[in-house]
Scaffold this motif. Structure first.
Motif, PDB file in Angstrom:
ATOM      1  N   PHE A  57       0.853  -1.195   0.000  1.00 52.15           N
ATOM      2  CA  PHE A  57       0.000   0.000   0.000  1.00 52.15           C
ATOM      3  C   PHE A  57       0.883   1.236   0.000  1.00 52.15           C
ATOM      4  CE2 PHE A  57      -2.164   3.458   2.178  1.00 52.15           C
ATOM      5  CZ  PHE A  57      -3.289   3.574   1.366  1.00 52.15           C
ATOM      6  N   VAL A  58       0.526   2.228  -0.832  1.00 50.30           N
ATOM      7  CA  VAL A  58       1.321   3.461  -0.908  1.00 50.30           C
ATOM      8  C   VAL A  58       0.694   4.513   0.001  1.00 50.30           C
ATOM      9  CG1 VAL A  58       2.249   5.218  -2.441  1.00 50.30           C
ATOM     10  CG2 VAL A  58       1.882   2.901  -3.291  1.00 50.30           C
ATOM     11  N   GLY A  60       0.704   8.378   1.522  1.00 51.61           N
ATOM     12  CA  GLY A  60       1.160   9.764   1.423  1.00 51.61           C
ATOM     13  C   GLY A  60       1.096  10.398   2.799  1.00 51.61           C
ATOM     14  N   GLY A  61       0.267  11.454   2.914  1.00 53.09           N
ATOM     15  CA  GLY A  61       0.129  12.139   4.203  1.00 53.09           C
ATOM     16  C   GLY A  61      -0.953  11.525   5.081  1.00 53.09           C
ATOM     17  N   GLY A  62      -1.625  10.496   4.597  1.00 50.78           N
ATOM     18  CA  GLY A  62      -2.642   9.816   5.408  1.00 50.78           C
ATOM     19  C   GLY A  62      -3.890  10.647   5.673  1.00 50.78           C
ATOM     20  N   SER A  63      -4.176  11.617   4.786  1.00 53.79           N
ATOM     21  CA  SER A  63      -5.319  12.503   5.045  1.00 53.79           C
ATOM     22  C   SER A  63      -6.592  12.055   4.339  1.00 53.79           C
ATOM     23  CB  SER A  63      -4.974  13.943   4.647  1.00 53.79           C
ATOM     24  OG  SER A  63      -4.715  14.025   3.266  1.00 53.79           O
ATOM     25  N   ASN A  64      -6.507  10.948   3.626  1.00 52.82           N
ATOM     26  CA  ASN A  64      -7.715  10.462   2.957  1.00 52.82           C
ATOM     27  C   ASN A  64      -7.869   8.959   3.172  1.00 52.82           C
ATOM     28  OD1 ASN A  64      -9.988  11.305   1.556  1.00 52.82           O
ATOM     29  ND2 ASN A  64      -9.170  10.669  -0.421  1.00 52.82           N
ATOM     30  N   LEU A  65      -7.583   8.549   4.398  1.00 53.91           N
ATOM     31  CA  LEU A  65      -7.549   7.113   4.689  1.00 53.91           C
ATOM     32  C   LEU A  65      -8.374   6.764   5.915  1.00 53.91           C
ATOM     33  CD1 LEU A  65      -3.718   6.357   4.487  1.00 53.91           C
ATOM     34  CD2 LEU A  65      -5.391   6.297   2.618  1.00 53.91           C
ATOM     35  N   PRO A 122      -4.861  18.959   2.820  1.00 53.98           N
ATOM     36  CA  PRO A 122      -3.660  18.330   3.374  1.00 53.98           C
ATOM     37  C   PRO A 122      -3.131  17.219   2.465  1.00 53.98           C
ATOM     38  CG  PRO A 122      -5.612  17.782   4.696  1.00 53.98           C
ATOM     39  CD  PRO A 122      -6.082  18.633   3.566  1.00 53.98           C
ATOM     40  N   THR A 124       0.103  14.997   0.318  1.00 59.30           N
ATOM     41  CA  THR A 124       1.281  15.131  -0.535  1.00 59.30           C
ATOM     42  C   THR A 124       0.899  15.444  -1.986  1.00 59.30           C
ATOM     43  OG1 THR A 124       1.160  12.760  -0.922  1.00 59.30           O
ATOM     44  CG2 THR A 124       2.635  13.491   0.837  1.00 59.30           C
ATOM     45  N   ALA A 127      -0.251  12.358  -4.064  1.00 60.46           N
ATOM     46  CA  ALA A 127      -1.628  11.866  -3.928  1.00 60.46           C
ATOM     47  C   ALA A 127      -2.620  12.760  -4.660  1.00 60.46           C
ATOM     48  CB  ALA A 127      -2.017  11.784  -2.456  1.00 60.46           C
ATOM     49  N   GLN A 131      -7.024  11.148  -6.366  1.00 58.04           N
ATOM     50  CA  GLN A 131      -8.476  11.367  -6.375  1.00 58.04           C
ATOM     51  C   GLN A 131      -8.800  12.692  -7.067  1.00 58.04           C
ATOM     52  OE1 GLN A 131     -10.895  11.767  -2.968  1.00 58.04           O
ATOM     53  NE2 GLN A 131      -9.997  13.679  -2.296  1.00 58.04           N
ATOM     54  N   ILE A 133      -7.813  15.873  -6.677  1.00 56.57           N
ATOM     55  CA  ILE A 133      -8.302  16.747  -5.608  1.00 56.57           C
ATOM     56  C   ILE A 133      -8.980  17.977  -6.192  1.00 56.57           C
ATOM     57  CG2 ILE A 133      -6.705  16.007  -3.793  1.00 56.57           C
ATOM     58  CD1 ILE A 133      -5.045  18.539  -4.428  1.00 56.57           C
ATOM     59  N   GLY A 134      -9.999  18.419  -5.504  1.00 55.35           N
ATOM     60  CA  GLY A 134     -10.747  19.564  -6.001  1.00 55.35           C
ATOM     61  C   GLY A 134     -11.410  20.301  -4.871  1.00 55.35           C
ATOM     62  N   VAL A 183       2.799   7.097  -8.169  1.00 57.86           N
ATOM     63  CA  VAL A 183       3.115   8.437  -8.661  1.00 57.86           C
ATOM     64  C   VAL A 183       4.453   8.877  -8.070  1.00 57.86           C
ATOM     65  CG1 VAL A 183       2.373  10.847  -8.712  1.00 57.86           C
ATOM     66  CG2 VAL A 183       0.667   9.013  -8.877  1.00 57.86           C
ATOM     67  N   ARG A 228     -12.563  27.687   4.541  1.00 56.96           N
ATOM     68  CA  ARG A 228     -12.271  26.324   5.027  1.00 56.96           C
ATOM     69  C   ARG A 228     -12.234  26.275   6.559  1.00 56.96           C
ATOM     70  NH1 ARG A 228     -10.336  22.047   2.771  1.00 56.96           N
ATOM     71  NH2 ARG A 228     -10.203  21.977   0.550  1.00 56.96           N
TER      72      ARG A 228
HETATM   73  C1  FAD Z   1      -9.351  18.516   6.671  1.00 50.23           C
HETATM   74  C2  FAD Z   1      -9.315  17.868   5.317  1.00 50.23           C
HETATM   75  C3  FAD Z   1      -9.795  18.554   4.217  1.00 50.23           C
HETATM   76  C4  FAD Z   1      -9.747  17.956   2.953  1.00 50.23           C
HETATM   77  N1  FAD Z   1     -10.234  18.667   1.887  1.00 50.23           N
HETATM   78  C5  FAD Z   1     -10.199  18.121   0.652  1.00 50.23           C
HETATM   79  C6  FAD Z   1     -10.716  18.858  -0.466  1.00 50.23           C
HETATM   80  O1  FAD Z   1     -11.173  19.979  -0.358  1.00 50.23           O
HETATM   81  N2  FAD Z   1     -10.652  18.265  -1.685  1.00 50.23           N
HETATM   82  C7  FAD Z   1     -10.129  17.007  -1.851  1.00 50.23           C
HETATM   83  O2  FAD Z   1     -10.095  16.549  -2.992  1.00 50.23           O
HETATM   84  N3  FAD Z   1      -9.638  16.303  -0.812  1.00 50.23           N
HETATM   85  C8  FAD Z   1      -9.671  16.822   0.427  1.00 50.23           C
HETATM   86  N4  FAD Z   1      -9.195  16.100   1.499  1.00 50.23           N
HETATM   87  C9  FAD Z   1      -8.702  14.717   1.303  1.00 50.23           C
HETATM   88  C10 FAD Z   1      -7.170  14.575   1.172  1.00 50.23           C
HETATM   89  O3  FAD Z   1      -6.499  15.617   1.788  1.00 50.23           O
HETATM   90  C11 FAD Z   1      -6.729  14.474  -0.285  1.00 50.23           C
HETATM   91  O4  FAD Z   1      -7.349  13.385  -0.923  1.00 50.23           O
HETATM   92  C12 FAD Z   1      -5.206  14.319  -0.415  1.00 50.23           C
HETATM   93  O5  FAD Z   1      -4.835  14.400  -1.769  1.00 50.23           O
HETATM   94  C13 FAD Z   1      -4.679  13.018   0.176  1.00 50.23           C
HETATM   95  O6  FAD Z   1      -3.266  13.112   0.190  1.00 50.23           O
HETATM   96  P1  FAD Z   1      -2.365  12.197   1.119  1.00 50.23           P
HETATM   97  O7  FAD Z   1      -0.958  12.435   0.739  1.00 50.23           O
HETATM   98  O8  FAD Z   1      -2.717  12.433   2.527  1.00 50.23           O
HETATM   99  O9  FAD Z   1      -2.803  10.750   0.624  1.00 50.23           O
HETATM  100  P2  FAD Z   1      -3.120   9.457   1.516  1.00 50.23           P
HETATM  101  O10 FAD Z   1      -4.326   9.742   2.355  1.00 50.23           O
HETATM  102  O11 FAD Z   1      -1.916   8.981   2.181  1.00 50.23           O
HETATM  103  O12 FAD Z   1      -3.523   8.423   0.362  1.00 50.23           O
HETATM  104  C14 FAD Z   1      -4.712   8.612  -0.384  1.00 50.23           C
HETATM  105  C15 FAD Z   1      -4.683   7.638  -1.573  1.00 50.23           C
HETATM  106  O13 FAD Z   1      -3.668   8.041  -2.473  1.00 50.23           O
HETATM  107  C16 FAD Z   1      -2.747   6.961  -2.673  1.00 50.23           C
HETATM  108  N5  FAD Z   1      -1.412   7.534  -2.850  1.00 50.23           N
HETATM  109  C17 FAD Z   1      -0.785   8.402  -2.036  1.00 50.23           C
HETATM  110  N6  FAD Z   1       0.397   8.750  -2.555  1.00 50.23           N
HETATM  111  C18 FAD Z   1       0.520   8.066  -3.718  1.00 50.23           C
HETATM  112  C19 FAD Z   1       1.529   7.980  -4.725  1.00 50.23           C
HETATM  113  N7  FAD Z   1       2.665   8.676  -4.646  1.00 50.23           N
HETATM  114  N8  FAD Z   1       1.311   7.158  -5.784  1.00 50.23           N
HETATM  115  C20 FAD Z   1       0.167   6.427  -5.890  1.00 50.23           C
HETATM  116  N9  FAD Z   1      -0.809   6.477  -4.974  1.00 50.23           N
HETATM  117  C21 FAD Z   1      -0.632   7.284  -3.906  1.00 50.23           C
HETATM  118  C22 FAD Z   1      -2.864   6.091  -1.444  1.00 50.23           C
HETATM  119  O14 FAD Z   1      -2.453   4.761  -1.710  1.00 50.23           O
HETATM  120  C23 FAD Z   1      -4.358   6.206  -1.177  1.00 50.23           C
HETATM  121  O15 FAD Z   1      -5.045   5.334  -2.036  1.00 50.23           O
HETATM  122  C24 FAD Z   1      -9.216  16.658   2.789  1.00 50.23           C
HETATM  123  C25 FAD Z   1      -8.740  15.962   3.910  1.00 50.23           C
HETATM  124  C26 FAD Z   1      -8.792  16.563   5.162  1.00 50.23           C
HETATM  125  C27 FAD Z   1      -8.249  15.816   6.351  1.00 50.23           C
END
Ligand code: FAD
Length: 388
Positions: A57-58, A60-65, A122, A124, A127, A131, A133-134, A183, A228
């Motif tokens: 499992f990959v 990132g910052g763990g903000s969408n898990l 939040p 990386t 990530a 999804q 991000i938007g 990525v 926000r």
């Molecule tokens: C307070 C808050 C507000 C938020 N607001 C928004 C918003 O407005 N819009 C929005 O779209 N999201 C939002 N999010 C969700 C989240 O922040 C995003 O989805 C963000 O892009 C996740 O990044 P991460 O590095 O934390 O990924 P993680 O949570 O670590 O991982 C998310 C997914 O991405 C995959 N992944 C991570 N890095 C890689 C890589 N290098 N290669 C392949 N796969 C990878 C992981 O395997 C997992 O499937 C919010 C979250 C919080 C906590």
């Protein structure tokens, strides 16, 4: 455990708690955590997992898990690649391990438009395309030019143009098929010169009353962060303590057919997408299904600031969050016949998220009134606050 490979830039640690690496602060340990600082080290970790039949499992910052309480019985790989550079033509290239906010900051500082509304998300850079991000009228796909990936099957590093990424609403080929690619970095083509376009009404209103003391992009960034913060969707030190442990929106806004949308109450907000699908704010559905902001079930609940965000309180487990999510989903289905899909990625569960939530659904969907065992309704703050 099989012998660990000795690759430059790759470090391993066993039985590492994942909770501190997620914004929910939940979940059990990773059997093995691998941290890779170079593309070669990422490849080495992938090869190790594949050759030893370990799931990977990959992280990132763990903000969408949402990580299962029992953790992840495999290799959790953190691509800690760093580097960010901006070319004079507005092309910004960033490595996967950089914080996403660093991208926004660099773009705004250089007066380049395209990601200023994505401030405060939040996680990386790596990530961001996963999804797509938007927020507030922008998506990363709007400016993304290409993504550098490691193909997990071939071990080759490839450059995927935007059209090959299969972007959709909170969706991409990386999200649909996580086993295919990691990525490593992205290139954004940012715009310069033109007046930034504000597509989001709430933001327009915030800007109308904001002081005119900074360049347009900096003002927009500040206004977005203000909006926000008001919704508990900004993980800053000043964020309210009851909204710090969250993954942001827990459900995606459903995209309904015209027929499905016609069955909703007349006052339900609607946005018709280019493909004719009707997007309805999940937060509106949740609140109008009778779930109030601040509602709790045990140690987890709905954010007091936004109906779409679930929050973990002191002593919560992933199991508690699932119970709340299942209740919210069932309430919306009972009231409107719409099934919400979770936005966060579920890690360490044997079944897909929709099935996991189904297992946790204990109410009769035919009933309009949803029983709320042991709930503690909190005071509700008035006013519509729906995320896009
Ligand atoms: C307070 C808050 C507000 C938020 N607001 C928004 C918003 O407005 N819009 C929005 O779209 N999201 C939002 N999010 C969700 C989240 O922040 C995003 O989805 C963000 O892009 C996740 O990044 P991460 O590095 O934390 O990924 P993680 O949570 O670590 O991982 C998310 C997914 O991405 C995959 N992944 C991570 N890095 C890689 C890589 N290098 N290669 C392949 N796969 C990878 C992981 O395997 C997992 O499937 C919010 C979250 C919080 C906590």
């Amino acid at each position: 455990m099989p012998r660990l490979p000795d690759c430059p830039g790759l470090t391993f640690a066993a039985d590492v708690p994942l909770a501190p690496r997620t914004t929910f602060g939940l979940g059990g340990p990773a059997k093995l955590l691998a941290s890779a600082t170079t593309p070669e080290a990422v490849r080495c970790a992938v090869t190790y997992a594949a050759e030893n039949g370990r799931p990977l499992f990959v992280l990132g910052g763990g903000s969408n898990l949402l990580v299962a309480d029992r953790g992840f019985d495999g290799v959790v790989l953190v691509p800690s690649l760093r580097g960010l550079s901006m070319a004079p033509d507005g092309r910004l290239t960033v490595a996967a391990g950089e914080p996403w906010e660093a991208v926004v900051e660099a773009a705004v500082a250089a007066g380049r438009a395209g990601v200023e509304c994505l401030t405060g998300i939040p996680g990386t850079a790596g990530a961001a395309p996963v999804q797509n991000i938007g927020a507030y009228g922008q998506e990363v796909a709007d400016t993304l030019e290409s993504v550098e990936v490691l193909d997990r099957a071939t071990g080759r590093i490839e450059r995927l143009e935007r059209a090959a990424c299969g972007f959709g609403y909170r969706d991409s080929r990386f999200k649909r098929a996580p086993e295919q690619a990691i990525v490593l970095g992205l290139t954004l083509a940012l715009r310069g010169g033109d007046e930034p376009e504000i597509r989001y009404e709430e933001l327009r209103r915030a800007l109308a009353t904001a002081p005119n003391d900074a360049p347009p992009l900096a003002r927009i960034r500040r206004a977005v962060r203000g909006v926000r913060a008001g919704k508990g969707m900004l993980l800053a030190p000043e964020a309210p303590p009851d909204a710090r442990r969250t993954a942001g929106s827990f459900f995606m806004n459903p995209r309904l057919t015209a027929e499905e949308a016609a069955a909703l109450p007349a006052d339900a907000p609607r946005h018709v997408d280019d493909d004719g699908r009707v997007k309805v704010p999940a937060a509106w559905l949740i609140e109008h299904a009778g779930v109030t902001r601040g509602w709790r079930l045990g140690a987890a609940g709905v954010s007091p600031h936004h109906a779409l965000a679930l929050v973990a309180h002191e002593g919560a487990t992933a199991h508690d969050v699932l119970r709340v999510a299942a209740h919210v989903r069932a309430a919306v289905r009972a009231a409107f016949g719409v099934t919400l899909s979770p936005e966060p990625v579920f890690v360490g569960f044997d079944l897909p998220p929709d099935v996991v939530l189904g297992v946790f659904t204990t109410i009769d969907p035919a009933r309009k009134k949803v029983p709320v065992p042991g709930s503690v309704p909190a005071k509700r703050t008035p006013g519509p606050r729906h995320k896009e």
